[in-house]
Scaffold this active site. Structure first.
Site, mmCIF file in Angstrom:
data_model
loop_
_atom_site.group_PDB
_atom_site.id
_atom_site.type_symbol
_atom_site.label_atom_id
_atom_site.label_comp_id
_atom_site.label_asym_id
_atom_site.label_seq_id
_atom_site.Cartn_x
_atom_site.Cartn_y
_atom_site.Cartn_z
ATOM 1 N N GLY A 105 -26.394 -15.233 19.168
ATOM 2 C CA GLY A 105 -25.518 -15.506 20.301
ATOM 3 C C GLY A 105 -25.897 -14.657 21.489
ATOM 4 O O GLY A 105 -26.873 -13.901 21.454
ATOM 5 N N GLY A 106 -25.136 -14.798 22.563
ATOM 6 C CA GLY A 106 -25.457 -14.081 23.785
ATOM 7 C C GLY A 106 -25.359 -12.578 23.633
ATOM 8 O O GLY A 106 -26.124 -11.828 24.241
ATOM 9 N N MET A 107 -24.409 -12.108 22.817
ATOM 10 C CA MET A 107 -24.220 -10.666 22.685
ATOM 11 C C MET A 107 -25.002 -10.073 21.527
ATOM 12 O O MET A 107 -25.270 -8.873 21.520
ATOM 13 C CB MET A 107 -22.726 -10.348 22.492
ATOM 14 N N VAL A 110 -26.010 -12.711 14.288
ATOM 15 C CA VAL A 110 -25.110 -12.728 13.143
ATOM 16 C C VAL A 110 -25.972 -12.825 11.882
ATOM 17 O O VAL A 110 -26.788 -13.745 11.737
ATOM 18 C CB VAL A 110 -24.124 -13.902 13.216
ATOM 19 N N LYS A 127 -21.946 -9.296 12.455
ATOM 20 C CA LYS A 127 -22.322 -9.549 13.852
ATOM 21 C C LYS A 127 -22.643 -8.214 14.510
ATOM 22 O O LYS A 127 -21.782 -7.332 14.610
ATOM 23 C CB LYS A 127 -21.174 -10.242 14.594
ATOM 24 N N ASP A 220 -13.246 -21.664 24.191
ATOM 25 C CA ASP A 220 -14.565 -22.270 23.958
ATOM 26 C C ASP A 220 -14.537 -23.121 22.690
ATOM 27 O O ASP A 220 -15.416 -23.025 21.835
ATOM 28 C CB ASP A 220 -15.635 -21.188 23.860
#
Length: 824
Positions: A105-107, A110, A127, A220
């Site tokens: 993901g963007g951050m 996982v 994560k 989202d």
């Protein structure tokens, strides 16, 4: 894309950012925008231009959305650059052992992991923030996600199991791992029928509704965040809701900003219009995304925003989707958030009602609704938002008639709407006979006159319209205009519709409000009690009309020094509303807000704070920050903070409340003027006497102009102004103000009312400040007797009497009153 494979993760973040911004612009503006933005960085320009070109080719050749295809390109091109940062199998992170990659993901990434210390063997999802992304902003968002997940415990929401920090300081979250397919893929691969698909979606709505009740908006929702897995015990498939990474926690604490310029923290295809435009995010925002997901689940593709559900389905499926499901999906996806379901709970309730054969609560757009939208389109001609309220009330009246299945009722409904169309044609800027200076009041007066002149042969319809227009005047605070119309409506209802007709009760309720606002409280109580008896007999205790009339009675009791009766009604209402199968959040918020007002008036400020804050939070969740009802709650909170000496918090609440109310209702509305008096009182508490006096006098003058000199509010504001004058040492002016206010209150209020008691006390203090003790003494004693008779806490006044006698040089009397202080 080979030439881009060498780029670092940081460079890809920059490219991704600019690519997202370019996509938001029209295609013919993108090249100019890129050249201006990239400046002397041709490599950046080339990279983004390459993505845009690939995006265009994908949309043309593959039929895939631009954003999805661009996401694939970014993912594939960035994978090589990020591989070095991925943890290999067997790596330890805290007590966990990495077993593989689940997703990126963007951050961060996982990972699939397991406990390395043998505590438990079940696989988990770990994560971890990726290197280079552990900035203050990302870490704050990561902590925010942890805060949200820790507060959610629901069988259809992926659970947070643990959290910690890796050896290099990067934080991680540990969640249950979900082995499943996105909901749309699962339904298609298993060949689920309509009922099975809707059953899965009910689970989704239940999970989102749970989040909403815990004041969390996901923001989202999309199929990739809604997974379905098979049950290990061969039970029904289970939905799991994922990724609260950009969710918004809507509590009374300061809000966390989750978006910054250039960040793309939503999925446009599923985002509500207000979300794409940067507007307020509420529970209705999630409802829109749920509507898009449901459309895709039932039809197999996303909506284009204009087509009806059944029209988009294959021919052999249209009949099953036509009707209730058309209405349900259209309501969830309505571009106007106020026309959607207010929450996921309300959406799920209609799904259940459809499944069990009950009529939906949602209704398709009607002629009456289109009429209201016509007025909104020509808001300049209308010149006031109050008129929109009028049309809403009239439309509701028409809808009520439409829902009755008799020819006469339908004919009356069409006549109602046709009449309103003719009256409101005057606001159309293209109509040659439009009156440019027409204001809402003039328009309604004209409408009332036309009803009385042209509908004499239809007395039932005439009564209904007069009630509607009179009720609109009440909403606008124009009580003298409302009174004759409502009187005529009541007479016509009694003569032509029968004693049990609820139109009589609705008119009596409106007349009760007029009487209460005008200060004739005994007449108000008679109207309220009569209306309540009818509503309880015809509709029962849970009907909105019954509940609202009970609230009105509670407000009346609070204003007439009967706080115990008011509190009992409101606490009973709150308990009943909480126990509803599908609680109405806004109804509960209104009841709690009114309860806080009663407790505040009784000087129980600490007790008032909890219901006031809950009401404010509930309203913010559903309505957003800019709604007048949210501003009203802020006003109540501000007054509580002020009385707790939390003056800075009170000022923030008061000023925001006034800003929103003024923008919505204008300077002349009663609610605006009430909030101005709140702010003026706070300025007094802060010692800003000149500002407070100026504001009070301005409000007093406008109130006299709009309501007349005999309006009860003139007495209240005069008394409040006199308090500031007393504090400022302008004793002669203060005394005159108190005496004027006391005379007005004595004529309007029942003997011993708490307002009379407080004003009497303040006049005595003014006389004491002038050393006119003999005149002040009987006033203070009378005030004390009124306090005790009304059941209010008299401790402060008893202390004041001790100080008064001490200042007068009568120590024995002072000692007697001080002794009573210890008894209290």
């Amino acid at each position: 894309m080979d030439s881009l494979d060498h780029l670092t993760a940081a460079r890809w973040a920059e490219i991704d950012d600019l690519f997202a911004q370019a996509l938001d612009r029209p295609a013919d503006e993108r090249t100019v925008y890129l050249r201006a933005t990239c400046g002397d960085d041709p490599a950046l320009y080339h990279a983004v231009a390459t993505l845009l070109d690939a995006d265009a080719r994908a949309e043309a050749a593959l039929g895939e959305s631009a954003t999805d295809f661009a996401g694939h390109l970014l993912h594939e091109a960035a994978t090589a650059a990020e591989t070095a940062e991925h943890l290999t199998e067997g790596t330890r992170v805290g007590p966990y052992r990495i077993e593989g990659v689940l997703g990126r993901g963007g951050m961060g990434t996982v990972y699939r992991a397991a406990r390395a210390d043998g505590t438990f063997e079940k696989a988990v999802a770990l994560k971890l923030v990726k290197r280079g992304m552990d900035t203050d902003e990302v870490l704050r968002r990561f902590r925010h996600e942890r805060q949200i997940l820790a507060g959610l415990d629901h069988p259809h929401i992926a659970r947070l199991l643990d959290a910690g920090a890796a050896d290099d300081g990067r934080p991680y979250l540990v969640m249950e791992v979900v082995d499943g397919l996105r909901i749309t893929d699962y339904a298609d691969r298993r060949g689920l029928d309509l009922g099975a698909r809707l059953a899965l979606f009910e689970q989704v709505c239940g999970a989102v509704a749970y989040a909403h009740r815990h004041l969390v908006v996901h923001r989202d929702l999309k199929p990739s965040n809604i997974l379905v897995s098979e049950s290990e015990d061969a039970g029904p498939p289970q939905v799991k809701l994922l990724d609260f990474g950009i969710a918004r926690l809507l509590d009374s604490a300061p809000r966390v900003t989750l978006t910054q310029a250039g960040q793309r923290v939503l999925t446009p295809e599923y985002a509500a219009p207000e979300q794409r435009d940067g507007g307020a995010v509420t529970t209705a925002t999630d409802v829109y995304a749920l509507g898009v997901v449901l459309f895709e689940l039932l039809v197999g593709r996303r909506s284009d925003g204009a087509e009806r559900l059944s029209d988009a389905a294959p021919a052999d499926q249209r009949r099953a989707l036509r009707g209730d499901l058309d209405v349900l999906v259209a309501t969830a996806m309505h571009p106007d958030p106020t026309r959607r379901y207010a929450s996921a709970e309300a959406l799920r309730d209609d799904l259940v009602r459809r499944r069990t054969g009950l009529p939906l609560r949602a209704q398709p757009d009607s002629r009456a609704y289109r009429l209201r939208k016509f007025v909104e389109r020509h808001r300049v001609g209308v010149a006031t938002t109050a008129l929109v309220v009028v049309l809403t009330l009239a439309a509701v009246a028409a809808l009520t008639l439409q829902q009755r299945q008799t020819a006469r009722a339908l004919a009356e409904s069409e006549a109602t709407v046709a009449f309103l169309e003719e009256v409101f044609t005057a606001v159309d800027p293209y109509d040659p006979v439009r009156l440019d200076t027409l204001r809402a009041r003039d328009l309604l007066l004209r409408g009332g006159a036309r009803v009385q002149a042209t509908l004499a042969d239809q007395p039932a319809l005439q009564a209904s319209l007069l009630k509607t227009i009179g009720g609109a005047f009440v909403q606008m605070g124009l009580y003298s205009d409302a009174q004759p119309l409502l009187d005529d409506a009541l007479r016509l209802h009694r003569e032509h519709t029968g004693a049990s007709n609820t139109g009589i009760a609705e008119t009596q309720q409106a007349l009760g409000r007029v009487a209460r606002y005008e200060g004739t409280f005994d007449i108000a109580e008679q109207h309220y009690q009569a209306a309540l008896a009818t509503f309880q007999r015809v509709h029962g205790p849970g009907h909105p009309h019954t509940i609202q009339t009970e609230r009105d009675l509670a407000e009346l009791y609070e204003e007439t020094s009967r706080p115990a009766e008011a509190e009992a009604i409101l606490r009973d209402l709150a308990a009943r509303e909480r126990n509803q199968p599908v609680p109405d959040t806004l109804d509960l918020a209104l009841t709690l807000n009114n309860l806080a007002i009663v407790l505040r008036a009784h000087e129980r400020y600490d007790e008032a704070e909890a219901p006031a804050e809950e009401a404010y939070t509930l309203r913010r969740v559903v309505l957003g920050d800019g709604h007048p009802a949210v501003a009203a709650s802020l006003g109540v909170l501000g007054s509580i903070y002020r009385n707790q000496d939390r003056l800075d918090e009170a000022e923030t609440a008061y000023r925001e409340s006034l800003r929103v109310i003024r923008a919505a209702l204008g300077d002349e509305h009663r609610d605006t003027q009430v909030r101005e008096t709140h702010l003026a009182e706070l300025l007094r508490n802060q010692g800003k006497y000149d500002e407070s006096i100026t504001l009070y006098r301005d409000v007093l003058e406008r109130t006299r102009t709009t309501r007349g000199d005999d309006f009860f509010g003139v007495a209240v504001i005069t008394s409040l102004l006199a308090n500031v004058l007393l504090d400022a040492g302008r004793l002669a002016e203060a005394e005159a103000g108190f005496r004027d206010a006391l005379d007005r209150m004595s004529r309007a209020l029942p003997p011993g009312h708490i307002r009379i008691a407080r004003t009497t006390e303040n006049l005595a203090l003014c006389l004491q400040a002038q050393e006119r003790y003999a005149e002040a003494e009987p006033l203070l004693l009378d005030a004390h007797a009124m306090y005790e008779a009304a059941g209010y806490d008299a401790t402060r006044l008893i202390e004041r009497l001790g100080t008064f006698y001490e200042a007068w040089g009568r120590p024995s009397e002072a000692a007697r009153w001080r002794a009573r202080t210890t008894e209290v």
